[in-house]
Design a protein around this motif. Structure first.
Motif, PDB file in Angstrom:
ATOM      1  N   PHE A   1      85.277 -19.170  43.377  1.00 35.67           N
ATOM      2  CA  PHE A   1      86.019 -18.384  44.372  1.00 35.67           C
ATOM      3  C   PHE A   1      87.387 -17.979  43.820  1.00 35.67           C
ATOM      4  O   PHE A   1      88.191 -18.832  43.430  1.00 35.67           O
ATOM      5  CB  PHE A   1      86.189 -19.193  45.665  1.00 35.67           C
ATOM      6  N   ASN A   2      87.610 -16.686  43.816  1.00 38.25           N
ATOM      7  CA  ASN A   2      88.896 -16.172  43.355  1.00 38.25           C
ATOM      8  C   ASN A   2      89.702 -15.749  44.577  1.00 38.25           C
ATOM      9  O   ASN A   2      89.275 -14.880  45.347  1.00 38.25           O
ATOM     10  CB  ASN A   2      88.666 -14.986  42.413  1.00 38.25           C
ATOM     11  N   PHE A   3      90.859 -16.355  44.769  1.00 34.07           N
ATOM     12  CA  PHE A   3      91.668 -16.113  45.963  1.00 34.07           C
ATOM     13  C   PHE A   3      92.741 -15.060  45.758  1.00 34.07           C
ATOM     14  O   PHE A   3      93.611 -14.887  46.619  1.00 34.07           O
ATOM     15  CB  PHE A   3      92.284 -17.434  46.451  1.00 34.07           C
TER      16      PHE A   3
ATOM     17  N   GLU B   1      86.588 -31.650  52.820  1.00 28.64           N
ATOM     18  CA  GLU B   1      86.154 -32.285  54.075  1.00 28.64           C
ATOM     19  C   GLU B   1      84.636 -32.205  54.244  1.00 28.64           C
ATOM     20  O   GLU B   1      84.015 -33.085  54.836  1.00 28.64           O
ATOM     21  CB  GLU B   1      86.894 -31.628  55.247  1.00 28.64           C
ATOM     22  N   THR B   2      84.024 -31.187  53.655  1.00 30.62           N
ATOM     23  CA  THR B   2      82.568 -31.027  53.805  1.00 30.62           C
ATOM     24  C   THR B   2      81.794 -31.713  52.677  1.00 30.62           C
ATOM     25  O   THR B   2      80.583 -31.538  52.567  1.00 30.62           O
ATOM     26  CB  THR B   2      82.184 -29.533  53.849  1.00 30.62           C
TER      27      THR B   2
ATOM     28  N   MET C   1      95.008 -21.163  48.836  1.00 25.05           N
ATOM     29  CA  MET C   1      93.916 -21.685  48.001  1.00 25.05           C
ATOM     30  C   MET C   1      93.850 -23.219  48.075  1.00 25.05           C
ATOM     31  O   MET C   1      92.760 -23.791  48.158  1.00 25.05           O
ATOM     32  CB  MET C   1      94.119 -21.227  46.556  1.00 25.05           C
TER      33      MET C   1
ATOM     34  N   GLY D   1      88.354 -23.286  54.547  1.00 29.82           N
ATOM     35  CA  GLY D   1      87.656 -24.131  53.566  1.00 29.82           C
ATOM     36  C   GLY D   1      86.497 -24.888  54.199  1.00 29.82           C
ATOM     37  O   GLY D   1      85.422 -25.015  53.607  1.00 29.82           O
ATOM     38  N   MET D   2      86.718 -25.388  55.410  1.00 31.47           N
ATOM     39  CA  MET D   2      85.636 -26.111  56.107  1.00 31.47           C
ATOM     40  C   MET D   2      84.465 -25.167  56.401  1.00 31.47           C
ATOM     41  O   MET D   2      83.302 -25.538  56.231  1.00 31.47           O
ATOM     42  CB  MET D   2      86.157 -26.692  57.427  1.00 31.47           C
TER      43      MET D   2
ATOM     44  N   VAL E   1      82.871 -27.129  43.000  1.00 25.66           N
ATOM     45  CA  VAL E   1      83.199 -25.713  43.213  1.00 25.66           C
ATOM     46  C   VAL E   1      84.512 -25.414  42.500  1.00 25.66           C
ATOM     47  O   VAL E   1      85.342 -26.298  42.333  1.00 25.66           O
ATOM     48  CB  VAL E   1      83.315 -25.349  44.715  1.00 25.66           C
TER      49      VAL E   1
ATOM     50  N   LEU F   1      78.291 -23.543  52.002  1.00 28.42           N
ATOM     51  CA  LEU F   1      77.902 -24.004  50.661  1.00 28.42           C
ATOM     52  C   LEU F   1      77.004 -25.229  50.707  1.00 28.42           C
ATOM     53  O   LEU F   1      76.195 -25.450  49.798  1.00 28.42           O
ATOM     54  CB  LEU F   1      79.156 -24.321  49.842  1.00 28.42           C
TER      55      LEU F   1
ATOM     56  N   SER G   1      91.291 -28.162  50.433  1.00 29.93           N
ATOM     57  CA  SER G   1      91.324 -29.343  51.295  1.00 29.93           C
ATOM     58  C   SER G   1      90.196 -29.284  52.322  1.00 29.93           C
ATOM     59  O   SER G   1      89.487 -30.274  52.548  1.00 29.93           O
ATOM     60  CB  SER G   1      92.685 -29.423  52.000  1.00 29.93           C
ATOM     61  N   GLY G   2      90.010 -28.126  52.932  1.00 33.59           N
ATOM     62  CA  GLY G   2      88.941 -27.970  53.921  1.00 33.59           C
ATOM     63  C   GLY G   2      87.563 -28.102  53.305  1.00 33.59           C
ATOM     64  O   GLY G   2      86.654 -28.696  53.886  1.00 33.59           O
ATOM     65  N   MET G   3      87.402 -27.565  52.100  1.00 30.28           N
ATOM     66  CA  MET G   3      86.111 -27.683  51.408  1.00 30.28           C
ATOM     67  C   MET G   3      85.798 -29.154  51.114  1.00 30.28           C
ATOM     68  O   MET G   3      84.653 -29.594  51.246  1.00 30.28           O
ATOM     69  CB  MET G   3      86.140 -26.896  50.096  1.00 30.28           C
TER      70      MET G   3
ATOM     71  N   GLY H   1      94.135 -22.157  56.635  1.00 31.64           N
ATOM     72  CA  GLY H   1      93.427 -22.177  55.349  1.00 31.64           C
ATOM     73  C   GLY H   1      92.439 -23.334  55.265  1.00 31.64           C
ATOM     74  O   GLY H   1      91.337 -23.190  54.730  1.00 31.64           O
ATOM     75  N   ILE H   2      92.833 -24.489  55.802  1.00 32.39           N
ATOM     76  CA  ILE H   2      91.927 -25.649  55.799  1.00 32.39           C
ATOM     77  C   ILE H   2      90.653 -25.308  56.573  1.00 32.39           C
ATOM     78  O   ILE H   2      89.538 -25.621  56.142  1.00 32.39           O
ATOM     79  CB  ILE H   2      92.634 -26.883  56.406  1.00 32.39           C
TER      80      ILE H   2
ATOM     81  N   ARG I   1      75.012 -26.462  55.926  1.00 32.77           N
ATOM     82  CA  ARG I   1      75.079 -27.041  57.272  1.00 32.77           C
ATOM     83  C   ARG I   1      75.397 -25.952  58.288  1.00 32.77           C
ATOM     84  O   ARG I   1      75.964 -24.915  57.973  1.00 32.77           O
ATOM     85  CB  ARG I   1      76.154 -28.134  57.320  1.00 32.77           C
TER      86      ARG I   1
ATOM     87  N   PHE J   1      86.082 -13.363  52.242  1.00 30.60           N
ATOM     88  CA  PHE J   1      84.914 -14.255  52.153  1.00 30.60           C
ATOM     89  C   PHE J   1      84.060 -14.258  53.425  1.00 30.60           C
ATOM     90  O   PHE J   1      82.951 -14.774  53.421  1.00 30.60           O
ATOM     91  CB  PHE J   1      85.363 -15.678  51.790  1.00 30.60           C
TER      92      PHE J   1
ATOM     93  N   VAL K   1      92.485 -24.220  51.505  1.00 33.25           N
ATOM     94  CA  VAL K   1      91.034 -24.020  51.544  1.00 33.25           C
ATOM     95  C   VAL K   1      90.330 -25.154  50.784  1.00 33.25           C
ATOM     96  O   VAL K   1      89.316 -25.692  51.249  1.00 33.25           O
ATOM     97  CB  VAL K   1      90.650 -22.645  50.954  1.00 33.25           C
TER      98      VAL K   1
ATOM     99  N   ARG L   1      92.350 -35.970  50.175  1.00 39.64           N
ATOM    100  CA  ARG L   1      91.201 -35.105  49.956  1.00 39.64           C
ATOM    101  C   ARG L   1      90.810 -35.118  48.482  1.00 39.64           C
ATOM    102  O   ARG L   1      91.685 -35.119  47.599  1.00 39.64           O
ATOM    103  CB  ARG L   1      91.522 -33.672  50.384  1.00 39.64           C
TER     104      ARG L   1
ATOM    105  N   LEU M   1      82.348 -31.364  49.364  1.00 41.25           N
ATOM    106  CA  LEU M   1      82.412 -30.678  48.074  1.00 41.25           C
ATOM    107  C   LEU M   1      83.516 -31.288  47.208  1.00 41.25           C
ATOM    108  O   LEU M   1      84.391 -32.003  47.705  1.00 41.25           O
ATOM    109  CB  LEU M   1      82.693 -29.183  48.294  1.00 41.25           C
TER     110      LEU M   1
ATOM    111  N   ARG N   1      83.895 -28.622  63.652  1.00 45.71           N
ATOM    112  CA  ARG N   1      85.273 -29.033  63.299  1.00 45.71           C
ATOM    113  C   ARG N   1      86.279 -28.275  64.150  1.00 45.71           C
ATOM    114  O   ARG N   1      86.066 -27.095  64.480  1.00 45.71           O
ATOM    115  CB  ARG N   1      85.555 -28.720  61.833  1.00 45.71           C
TER     116      ARG N   1
ATOM    117  N   GLU O   1      77.974 -18.512  42.573  1.00 46.38           N
ATOM    118  CA  GLU O   1      77.945 -18.805  44.015  1.00 46.38           C
ATOM    119  C   GLU O   1      78.915 -19.922  44.387  1.00 46.38           C
ATOM    120  O   GLU O   1      79.203 -20.123  45.558  1.00 46.38           O
ATOM    121  CB  GLU O   1      76.519 -19.155  44.468  1.00 46.38           C
ATOM    122  N   ARG O   2      79.434 -20.631  43.392  1.00 46.05           N
ATOM    123  CA  ARG O   2      80.412 -21.690  43.690  1.00 46.05           C
ATOM    124  C   ARG O   2      81.757 -21.428  43.003  1.00 46.05           C
ATOM    125  O   ARG O   2      82.512 -22.332  42.719  1.00 46.05           O
ATOM    126  CB  ARG O   2      79.846 -23.060  43.297  1.00 46.05           C
TER     127      ARG O   2
END
Lengths: 275, 350
Positions: free
Chosen positions: B76-78, B94-95, B85, A130-131, B52, A137, B90-92, A126-127, A140, A168, B88, B125, B97, A65, B73-74
Motif C-alpha cells: 500500500f502506497n499512501f 489490530e486485525t 500511514m 487500517g482496521m 503487509v 485483507l 496501527s489499525g491493520m 486513520g486507525i 473477515r 483505497f 493505518v 501494536r 496483520l 470495531r 495485494e498486500r
C-alpha cells in the motif's frame, strides 16, 4: 422510518446515557461533557441497534470495531460500554482518579471494549481505515465505525486519512463527523472555518450524507445507506448540538469541558428528563 | 554477546549465496542494505499472509518496490503522507496483520513521531518500521534529509525495540528477527551503498545481544550501524602498534546489552562509542547510562554529531569530517588511551 416503539427505545436509551454522563461528570470533577452529549445519539444507534459485538468477548476477532477518534468524548463512550456490560458501572465512580483505568481519553489496554486508544486528535480516523482494510485483507466480514469531531477536522492528518480512504475505498467503514460546530476556543467557523465540510469530503472521493445527528430515523437511515454502499467510503455529517439535552450547556463554548456542583447536576438531570 | 568474524576491507569479489532461516538471498555481497531488506520482506510475505508493506511514495527509494511487484495485494502506497500511514498500520495490526512501514528515517522518527508513539507504541501494536537513509547516508540531499536524531526519538518510546544493523547481511538477519518479535520494532539502515562488515551469514543475530567482532584488552569501541566496519578497521590499524582494541557491534540499541558494556568497562576501562547519529540520546547515551548505573569509573568518549546539524556532502566525506570513520576512531583511541580517570579501589583487577 423507524417503528414508534423502536424510536422510543433508542430515545430512552440516549436519555439514560446522557443522565449517566452527568452523574459521572459530577462525581469525577469534570469532563468533556459538551461533546459527549452531542455524540450520544450516534453512539446509541450504533451500540444498541447495529454493531455486532459481544461484551463477554471484547477480543472476538469478528466483532465490529468502533473508534472514537474524538477521544475526549471518552466519558460518553465509557458510559455506553458500562451499560453494555463490558465492565461494572461502579468502576466509573473512580473516573479520572489516580490509578483508575478511566481517564478523559480511554486506553484500549485498560478499558474493556475500547478498540483504539485515542485522545490526540487526527489519529483514530486513520486507525479505523487500517482496521477496515485489515478486515478485507484477512477475509473477515466485520464493519468499522468511527466518530470524528468537527474541530478535529482542523488536523491535517484527518485529510491524509480522507484522501487515503478515497483511494483505497474501504466500504466496510462508516465515518461520522460530530458536527456540533464548536471546538475548545469557540465556534469552529470563527476559530478556523470548516464549511463546506460536505464538499471537502466529496472532493476526496467520499459519499457524504448530511443529517440531523439527534434524529434516530435519520441516523439509522444513514447507517443503512452506508451499509448498502459498495463503491465509496461513506461519511455521515451528523449535525448536532454541543451539550445536547442540557439546556444551560447547549451551544455554549464554556461547556466544552466542565464540572458540575449539586445544583447544576440537579438542573442538568431535570433538563434531560424533559428532553 | 556472540562472536563473529567481520571482513575489514573490500567486499568479497565473488558473489555468495546466503541462506537464512526462512529465506534465500542470491548475491548477498552485492546487494545493499536496502535491497536486502526489500528481498527478505518479500520472501517473508510470500510465506506469511500477515505481512503487509506500507510506504509513502518512497517505494523506489526505500527498495520496497520488489514487494510491490511480488505481493501487490498486500502493498500500500499512501502518497507523501506519513502520519496517516502509521495510524493505518496501527489499525491493520489490530486485525492480526504485521504491517511493515518503510520510509526515510527522518520522516518515520520526526514527522510521524507522535503517530509512532500514540498509535503504535502506546497501544502495543505489532507494527514494524524500517527507516532508510538514516544518519548522513543521504549526504548530498542535505540536512533536511539527514537523520541524526532517530535513535534518540525511537529509544525514548516505551515498548519500542531499536536496531541499527551494520551491513546488508546484518540487515537480513535483523528483518527476520524483527518479524519474529511480537511488538513495535524500528530498524534504521543507510541509503544502501555501504560496504559489508560481515563476510558471510555465519553469525548470530539476537535482539538485545551484541556481537563481539574483535576481542581486546586496552580499549573497547562500541558501534552500531555503518560505523561498525569503521571500528573494525580502526582496531586492525592500531594493532601493529600494540594496542588491543575490543570491537562490539551493538546492533540493538534498545534493549541494550548491558552485560557486554559492564564487562567492557571491567576488562578495558576505556570505552568509545561510535554512531552515525547525534551524541545526544543515541547509542553513546544508552551506553553511558549503563556505565553510570554500574558505578564503575572509566575513560569514555562519544563519537557522532556533536549537537549540530550536519553539512552537505558525500557520506564518506561527512563521516570523516565528523570523526566517525576509521581515521576518527583511530584518533579517538589515541586520546582516550591517554585520558585520566578515577579508578575504583574495590575492583578485583586492581
Amino acid at each position: 422510518m423507524l417503528a414508534a416503539a423502536e424510536r422510543k427505545r433508542l430515545q430512552d436509551k440516549a436519555r439514560a446515557i446522557r443522565e449517566e454522563i452527568v452523574k459521572v461528570t459530577y462525581a469525577c470533577g469534570g469532563s468533556h461533557i459538551g461533546g459527549a452529549m452531542s455524540q450520544t445519539d450516534v453512539l446509541v444507534a450504533l451500540y444498541y441497534k447495529y454493531m455486532r459485538i459481544d461484551p463477554a468477548r471484547p477480543d472476538w476477532e469478528d466483532r465490529d470495531r468502533f473508534v472514537l477518534s474524538k477521544g475526549h468524548g471518552g466519558v460518553g463512550h465509557a458510559v455506553v460500554l458500562a451499560d453494555k456490560g463490558y465492565f461494572e458501572r461502579k468502576l466509573l465512580d473512580d473516573f479520572n482518579k489516580t490509578g483508575s483505568p478511566f481517564g478523559m481519553h480511554l486506553d484500549r489496554l485498560k478499558v474493556r471494549g475500547v478498540d483504539a486508544s485515542t485522545g490526540s486528535l487526527g489519529h483514530g480516523f486513520g486507525i479505523s481505515i487500517g482496521m477496515a482494510m485489515g478486515a478485507r485483507l484477512t477475509g473477515r466480514q466485520f464493519r468499522v465505525y468511527c466518530v470524528v469531531g468537527d474541530g478535529e477536522c482542523h488536523e491535517g492528518s484527518v485529510w491524509e486519512s480522507a484522501m487515503a480512504a478515497g483511494h483505497f475505498k474501504p466500504t466496510n467503514l462508516t465515518v461520522f463527523v460530530d458536527r456540533n460546530r464548536f471546538c475548545l476556543d469557540g465556534p469552529t467557523e470563527e476559530v478556523m472555518p470548516l464549511d463546506p465540510l460536505d464538499g471537502k469530503f466529496e472532493s476526496f472521493g467520499w459519499r457524504v450524507l448530511s443529517i440531523d445527528g439527534h434524529d434516530f430515523d435519520a441516523i439509522c437511515g444513514a447507517i443503512e445507506t452506508a451499509h448498502a454502499e459498495t463503491a465509496r467510503p461513506v461519511v455521515v455529517i451528523a449535525n448536532t448540538v454541543k451539550g445536547k439535552g442540557v439546556d444551560f450547556m447547549e451551544n455554549q463554548t464554556a461547556w466544552h469541558y466542565g464540572g458540575l456542583d449539586d445544583r447544576m447536576k440537579a438542573r442538568a438531570l431535570e433538563s434531560i428528563a424533559r428532553s | 554477546m556472540s562472536t563473529a568474524t567481520p571482513t575489514a576491507g573490500k567486499p568479497a569479489k565473488k558473489a555468495a549465496k546466503a541462506t537464512g532461516l526462512t529465506w534465500t538471498i542470491a548475491d548477498a555481497d552485492h546487494m545493499t542494505q536496502a535491497e536486502i531488506y526489500g528481498e527478505v520482506l518479500t520472501q517473508a510475505a510470500l510465506k506469511d499472509g500477515r505481512v503487509v508493506a506500507l510506504t509513502a511514495d518512497l517505494a523506489k527509494s526505500t527498495k520496497i518496490g520488489k514487494f510491490e511487484q511480488k505481493v501487490p495485494e498486500r502493498f500500500f502506497n499512501f502518497g507523501i503522507a506519513e502520519a496517516n500511514m502509521f495510524a493505518v498500520a496501527s489499525g491493520m495490526a489490530e486485525t492480526g496483520l504485521i504491517p511493515v512501514v518503510s520510509t526515510f528515517a527522518v520522516f518515520a522518527s520526526l514527522r510521524a513521531a507522535e503517530f509512532v508513539r500514540t498509535d503504535v507504541c502506546y497501544q502495543k501494536r505489532n507494527v514494524k518500521i524500517i527507516g532508510t537513509h538514516s544518519g548522513t547516508s543521504f549526504g548530498q540531499a542535505g540536512t533536511t534529509h539527514h537523520c541524526t536524531e532517530d535513535i534518540a526519538v525511537m529509544r525514548c518510546l516505551a515498548n519500542m525495540t531499536v536496531i541499527a544493523p551494520a551491513d546488508a547481511r546484518a540487515t537480513a538477519k535483523a528483518v527476520e528477527a524483527m518479524l519474529a518479535h511480537d511488538g513495535p520494532v524500528y530498524i534504521r539502515i543507510g541509503r544502501g551503498f555501504e560496504p559489508p562488515c560481515y563476510k558471510d551469514m555465519d553469525f548470530e543475530f539476537t535482539i538485545g545481544k551484541s556481537n563481539l567482532l574483535r576481542d581486546g584488552t586496552d580499549i573497547t569501541v562500541i558501534a552500531a550501524g555503518i560505523p561498525v566496519l569503521q571500528a573494525v578497521e580502526a582496531a586492525d590499524r592500531v594493532k601493529p602498534d600494540g594496542v588491543s582494541v575490543r570491537v562490539i557491534d551493538m546492533h540493538t540499541i534498545k534493549p541494550i546489552d548491558e552485560e557486554a558494556i559492564v564487562r567492557a568497562v571491567q576488562d578495558t576501562r576505556r570505552l568509545i562509542t561510535v554512531e552515525d547519529h547525534t551524541v545526544v540520546g543515541g547509542l553513546g547515551t544508552a551506553v553511558a547510562d549503563v556505565i553510570a548505573k554500574s558505578g564503575k569509573g572509566c575513560a569514555f568518549r562519544k563519537l557522532g554529531y556533536q549537537d549540530e546539524y550536519s553539512i552537505v556532502g558525500y557520506p564518506e566525506d561527512l563521516q570523516h569530517r565528523y570523526g566517525i570513520d576509521a581515521d576518527g576512531i583511530v584518533s579517538a583511541i589515541g586520546e582516550v588511551l591517554k585520558q585520566d580517570f578515577e579508578q575504583d579501589e574495590d575492583w578485583e583487577d586492581e
